[in-house]
Scaffold this motif. Structure first.
Motif, PDB file in Angstrom:
ATOM      1  N   HIS A 269       0.822  -1.215   0.000  1.00  0.00           N
ATOM      2  CA  HIS A 269       0.000   0.000   0.000  1.00  0.00           C
ATOM      3  C   HIS A 269       0.857   1.266   0.000  1.00  0.00           C
ATOM      4  CE1 HIS A 269       1.028  -0.605   4.243  1.00  0.00           C
ATOM      5  NE2 HIS A 269       0.836   0.691   4.396  1.00  0.00           N
ATOM      6  N   ALA A 270       2.081   1.155   0.544  1.00  0.00           N
ATOM      7  CA  ALA A 270       2.946   2.335   0.617  1.00  0.00           C
ATOM      8  C   ALA A 270       3.500   2.726  -0.752  1.00  0.00           C
ATOM      9  CB  ALA A 270       4.094   2.078   1.588  1.00  0.00           C
ATOM     10  N   LEU A 271       3.407   1.817  -1.718  1.00  0.00           N
ATOM     11  CA  LEU A 271       3.974   2.085  -3.040  1.00  0.00           C
ATOM     12  C   LEU A 271       2.959   2.639  -4.030  1.00  0.00           C
ATOM     13  CD1 LEU A 271       6.211  -1.094  -3.486  1.00  0.00           C
ATOM     14  CD2 LEU A 271       6.882   1.170  -2.685  1.00  0.00           C
ATOM     15  N   THR A 272       1.706   2.660  -3.652  1.00  0.00           N
ATOM     16  CA  THR A 272       0.686   3.146  -4.589  1.00  0.00           C
ATOM     17  C   THR A 272       0.884   4.620  -4.935  1.00  0.00           C
ATOM     18  OG1 THR A 272      -0.782   3.589  -2.707  1.00  0.00           O
ATOM     19  CG2 THR A 272      -1.025   1.461  -3.831  1.00  0.00           C
ATOM     20  N   ALA A 273       1.584   5.354  -4.074  1.00  0.00           N
ATOM     21  CA  ALA A 273       1.828   6.777  -4.341  1.00  0.00           C
ATOM     22  C   ALA A 273       2.731   6.980  -5.549  1.00  0.00           C
ATOM     23  CB  ALA A 273       2.453   7.437  -3.112  1.00  0.00           C
ATOM     24  N   LEU A 274       3.446   5.935  -5.950  1.00  0.00           N
ATOM     25  CA  LEU A 274       4.326   6.052  -7.117  1.00  0.00           C
ATOM     26  C   LEU A 274       3.543   6.389  -8.382  1.00  0.00           C
ATOM     27  CD1 LEU A 274       6.727   2.987  -6.637  1.00  0.00           C
ATOM     28  CD2 LEU A 274       7.315   5.400  -6.371  1.00  0.00           C
ATOM     29  N   LYS A 275       2.304   5.933  -8.446  1.00  0.00           N
ATOM     30  CA  LYS A 275       1.510   6.106  -9.666  1.00  0.00           C
ATOM     31  C   LYS A 275       1.269   7.574  -9.996  1.00  0.00           C
ATOM     32  CE  LYS A 275      -1.930   3.591  -8.298  1.00  0.00           C
ATOM     33  NZ  LYS A 275      -3.244   2.898  -8.325  1.00  0.00           N
ATOM     34  N   THR A 276       1.186   8.400  -8.977  1.00  0.00           N
ATOM     35  CA  THR A 276       0.791   9.794  -9.190  1.00  0.00           C
ATOM     36  C   THR A 276       1.969  10.750  -9.326  1.00  0.00           C
ATOM     37  OG1 THR A 276       0.672  10.156  -6.799  1.00  0.00           O
ATOM     38  CG2 THR A 276      -1.327   9.399  -7.898  1.00  0.00           C
ATOM     39  N   LYS A 277       3.194  10.267  -9.158  1.00  0.00           N
ATOM     40  CA  LYS A 277       4.348  11.174  -9.152  1.00  0.00           C
ATOM     41  C   LYS A 277       4.814  11.550 -10.556  1.00  0.00           C
ATOM     42  CE  LYS A 277       6.323  10.635  -4.602  1.00  0.00           C
ATOM     43  NZ  LYS A 277       7.585  10.566  -3.842  1.00  0.00           N
ATOM     44  N   SER A 278       4.899  10.574 -11.438  1.00  0.00           N
ATOM     45  CA  SER A 278       5.328  10.848 -12.807  1.00  0.00           C
ATOM     46  C   SER A 278       5.001   9.639 -13.662  1.00  0.00           C
ATOM     47  CB  SER A 278       6.834  11.141 -12.863  1.00  0.00           C
ATOM     48  OG  SER A 278       7.582   9.977 -12.577  1.00  0.00           O
ATOM     49  N   SER A 279       5.030   9.844 -14.978  1.00  0.00           N
ATOM     50  CA  SER A 279       4.746   8.727 -15.878  1.00  0.00           C
ATOM     51  C   SER A 279       5.817   7.648 -15.747  1.00  0.00           C
ATOM     52  CB  SER A 279       4.678   9.230 -17.326  1.00  0.00           C
ATOM     53  OG  SER A 279       5.905   9.847 -17.697  1.00  0.00           O
ATOM     54  N   TYR A 280       7.048   8.083 -15.486  1.00  0.00           N
ATOM     55  CA  TYR A 280       8.137   7.117 -15.336  1.00  0.00           C
ATOM     56  C   TYR A 280       7.905   6.232 -14.113  1.00  0.00           C
ATOM     57  CZ  TYR A 280      12.772   5.258 -14.318  1.00  0.00           C
ATOM     58  OH  TYR A 280      13.813   4.419 -14.027  1.00  0.00           O
ATOM     59  N   LEU A 281       7.593   6.856 -12.973  1.00  0.00           N
ATOM     60  CA  LEU A 281       7.349   6.087 -11.757  1.00  0.00           C
ATOM     61  C   LEU A 281       6.061   5.269 -11.867  1.00  0.00           C
ATOM     62  CD1 LEU A 281       8.433   8.586  -8.946  1.00  0.00           C
ATOM     63  CD2 LEU A 281       9.634   6.554  -9.752  1.00  0.00           C
ATOM     64  N   ASN A 282       5.127   5.753 -12.654  1.00  0.00           N
ATOM     65  CA  ASN A 282       3.913   4.974 -12.892  1.00  0.00           C
ATOM     66  C   ASN A 282       4.255   3.672 -13.616  1.00  0.00           C
ATOM     67  OD1 ASN A 282       0.958   4.643 -12.983  1.00  0.00           O
ATOM     68  ND2 ASN A 282       1.237   4.861 -15.198  1.00  0.00           N
ATOM     69  N   ASP A 283       5.187   3.764 -14.573  1.00  0.00           N
ATOM     70  CA  ASP A 283       5.643   2.554 -15.269  1.00  0.00           C
ATOM     71  C   ASP A 283       6.358   1.607 -14.302  1.00  0.00           C
ATOM     72  OD1 ASP A 283       4.638   3.547 -17.619  1.00  0.00           O
ATOM     73  OD2 ASP A 283       6.561   4.351 -18.329  1.00  0.00           O
ATOM     74  N   ILE A 284       7.142   2.190 -13.406  1.00  0.00           N
ATOM     75  CA  ILE A 284       7.846   1.376 -12.407  1.00  0.00           C
ATOM     76  C   ILE A 284       6.842   0.662 -11.510  1.00  0.00           C
ATOM     77  CG2 ILE A 284       9.336   1.477 -10.364  1.00  0.00           C
ATOM     78  CD1 ILE A 284      10.862   1.753 -12.970  1.00  0.00           C
ATOM     79  N   TYR A 285       5.801   1.387 -11.117  1.00  0.00           N
ATOM     80  CA  TYR A 285       4.767   0.806 -10.257  1.00  0.00           C
ATOM     81  C   TYR A 285       4.124  -0.403 -10.935  1.00  0.00           C
ATOM     82  CZ  TYR A 285       0.243   0.270  -7.964  1.00  0.00           C
ATOM     83  OH  TYR A 285      -0.861  -0.249  -7.333  1.00  0.00           O
ATOM     84  N   HIS A 286       3.785  -0.256 -12.200  1.00  0.00           N
ATOM     85  CA  HIS A 286       3.144  -1.361 -12.916  1.00  0.00           C
ATOM     86  C   HIS A 286       4.122  -2.513 -13.146  1.00  0.00           C
ATOM     87  CE1 HIS A 286      -0.715   0.510 -13.520  1.00  0.00           C
ATOM     88  NE2 HIS A 286      -0.144   1.610 -13.995  1.00  0.00           N
ATOM     89  N   LEU A 287       5.395  -2.188 -13.299  1.00  0.00           N
ATOM     90  CA  LEU A 287       6.406  -3.231 -13.459  1.00  0.00           C
ATOM     91  C   LEU A 287       6.513  -4.078 -12.189  1.00  0.00           C
ATOM     92  CD1 LEU A 287       8.693  -4.386 -15.262  1.00  0.00           C
ATOM     93  CD2 LEU A 287      10.238  -2.740 -14.183  1.00  0.00           C
ATOM     94  N   ILE A 288       6.533  -3.403 -11.049  1.00  0.00           N
ATOM     95  CA  ILE A 288       6.611  -4.123  -9.776  1.00  0.00           C
ATOM     96  C   ILE A 288       5.314  -4.886  -9.522  1.00  0.00           C
ATOM     97  CG2 ILE A 288       6.900  -3.862  -7.277  1.00  0.00           C
ATOM     98  CD1 ILE A 288       8.573  -1.394  -7.811  1.00  0.00           C
ATOM     99  N   SER A 289       4.194  -4.284  -9.908  1.00  0.00           N
ATOM    100  CA  SER A 289       2.898  -4.964  -9.748  1.00  0.00           C
ATOM    101  C   SER A 289       2.886  -6.276 -10.521  1.00  0.00           C
ATOM    102  CB  SER A 289       1.767  -4.060 -10.240  1.00  0.00           C
ATOM    103  OG  SER A 289       1.705  -2.866  -9.502  1.00  0.00           O
ATOM    104  N   ALA A 290       3.385  -6.213 -11.752  1.00  0.00           N
ATOM    105  CA  ALA A 290       3.421  -7.418 -12.582  1.00  0.00           C
ATOM    106  C   ALA A 290       4.325  -8.477 -11.963  1.00  0.00           C
ATOM    107  CB  ALA A 290       3.910  -7.058 -13.987  1.00  0.00           C
ATOM    108  N   ARG A 291       5.447  -8.025 -11.390  1.00  0.00           N
ATOM    109  CA  ARG A 291       6.370  -8.983 -10.758  1.00  0.00           C
ATOM    110  C   ARG A 291       5.714  -9.640  -9.552  1.00  0.00           C
ATOM    111  NH1 ARG A 291       8.577 -12.556  -9.066  1.00  0.00           N
ATOM    112  NH2 ARG A 291      10.803 -12.908  -8.656  1.00  0.00           N
ATOM    113  N   LEU A 292       4.994  -8.861  -8.769  1.00  0.00           N
ATOM    114  CA  LEU A 292       4.333  -9.406  -7.583  1.00  0.00           C
ATOM    115  C   LEU A 292       3.209 -10.359  -7.986  1.00  0.00           C
ATOM    116  CD1 LEU A 292       4.582  -9.121  -4.503  1.00  0.00           C
ATOM    117  CD2 LEU A 292       2.796  -7.386  -4.594  1.00  0.00           C
TER     118      LEU A 292
END
Length: 303
Positions: A269-292
């Motif tokens: 839950h602490a990583l969901t804030a990544l989505k709103t910071k930038s498009s780059y971090l949003n991609d990182i968030y989805h990358l980690i989501s896919a890994r999980l």
């Protein structure tokens, strides 16, 4: 040690005497061993221009003198508040005095850099070519014991190291060598130093510290635990993309361990804030989501 010319000393014998100190302490005259240790202290102290710190790393004596310095650190096994005439306590205090001398040398080097006062005793250049780099191994060796960490704290070594971190890349080599030497497997000053280094303005140092987390992870995933995962999660918010990508790579490796996967899952839950910071971090968030999501559900705890 009857001569002051260290090149003529029998270093193999010196190393053996230091390593067997605990066995010999009850069999040797205290005053004789004390003079022996005092002579070594004079050789090891950083301010001695013709001693340990002046030896080139390419010198044939570099290795054995380094091992002797590390063995010297093992003498520090008693708290400073204990007073005794026994040679074990005397030896411990001599090793503690060397630690204080190293701290003074670091302090002088900082003053020479920041205020142009006096001469730097341990320079960044010397760390690449001389035995002075091994003073950090001395500090790292002490960090493996509670008494050692207590001594490091009392001598203000961590105060000096934190001052170095605040000077951008002026002492980057010193910081890197120190970080590489410490023991991080229990909470304390060493971990605090690492946390502060991960926040330093120097990008190269932040990247090195992030990569160091991978080494710590591989050495002991269990000890890495929650504190290590917390640091990885915080590094995802770094302003440098290279640091973030290195962090993602380490997280990917950490998720191979079921115990760390559960810890990471609880902090998702602490990583969901990544989505709103930038498009780059949003991609990182989805990358980690896919890994999980790629991890079988039976490997995650029910809670």
């Amino acid at each position: 040690l009857q001569t002051n010319i260290y090149q003529k000393w029998n270093w193999d014998l010196i190393l053996a005497l230091l390593k067997d100190f605990s066995k010999l302490a009850n069999q040797t005259q205290g005053d004789l061993y004390e003079r022996f240790l005092d002579k070594l202290f004079d050789f090891f102290k950083p301010e001695n221009k013709d001693g340990f710190s002046s030896i080139q790393l390419t010198d044939s004596l570099s290795n054995v003198t380094c091992r002797s310095l590390i063995a010297f650190s093992d003498l520090l096994v008693y708290p400073s508040r204990i007073q005794s005439n026994h040679i074990k306590y005397i030896a411990s205090n001599i090793a503690r005095t060397l630690l204080t001398s190293i701290n003074d040398a670091l302090k002088q080097s900082i003053l020479a850099m920041t205020e142009d006062i006096g001469r730097a005793i341990i320079t960044e250049h010397d760390l690449l070519s001389k035995n002075s780099v091994y003073y950090y191994l001395f500090l790292g060796r002490l960090s493996k014991t509670a008494f050692g960490v207590e001594a490091l704290t009392e001598s203000e070594i961590f105060v000096r190291l934190l001052e170095m971190l605040r000077m951008d890349d002026c002492f980057a080599t010193s910081a890197i060598v120190a970080l590489s030497s410490f023991n991080y497997y229990y909470d304390g000053s060493c971990r605090h130093f690492l946390v502060q280094a991960l926040k330093t303005p120097c990008m190269a140092l932040r990247l090195y510290c992030t990569s160091l987390l991978r080494v710590i992870l591989r050495c002991n995933p269990v000890a890495f635990g929650t504190w290590g995962v917390d640091l990885l999660c915080s590094q995802l918010h770094d302003t440098n993309q290279t640091v973030v990508l290195e962090t993602v790579s380490i997280i990917d490796e950490a998720l191979e361990d079921k115990r760390l996967t559960n810890i990471f899952h609880k902090q998702w839950h602490a990583l969901t804030a990544l989505k709103t910071k930038s498009s780059y971090l949003n991609d990182i968030y989805h990358l980690i989501s896919a890994r999980l999501c790629s991890i079988p559900f039976n490997q995650l705890s029910a809670d």
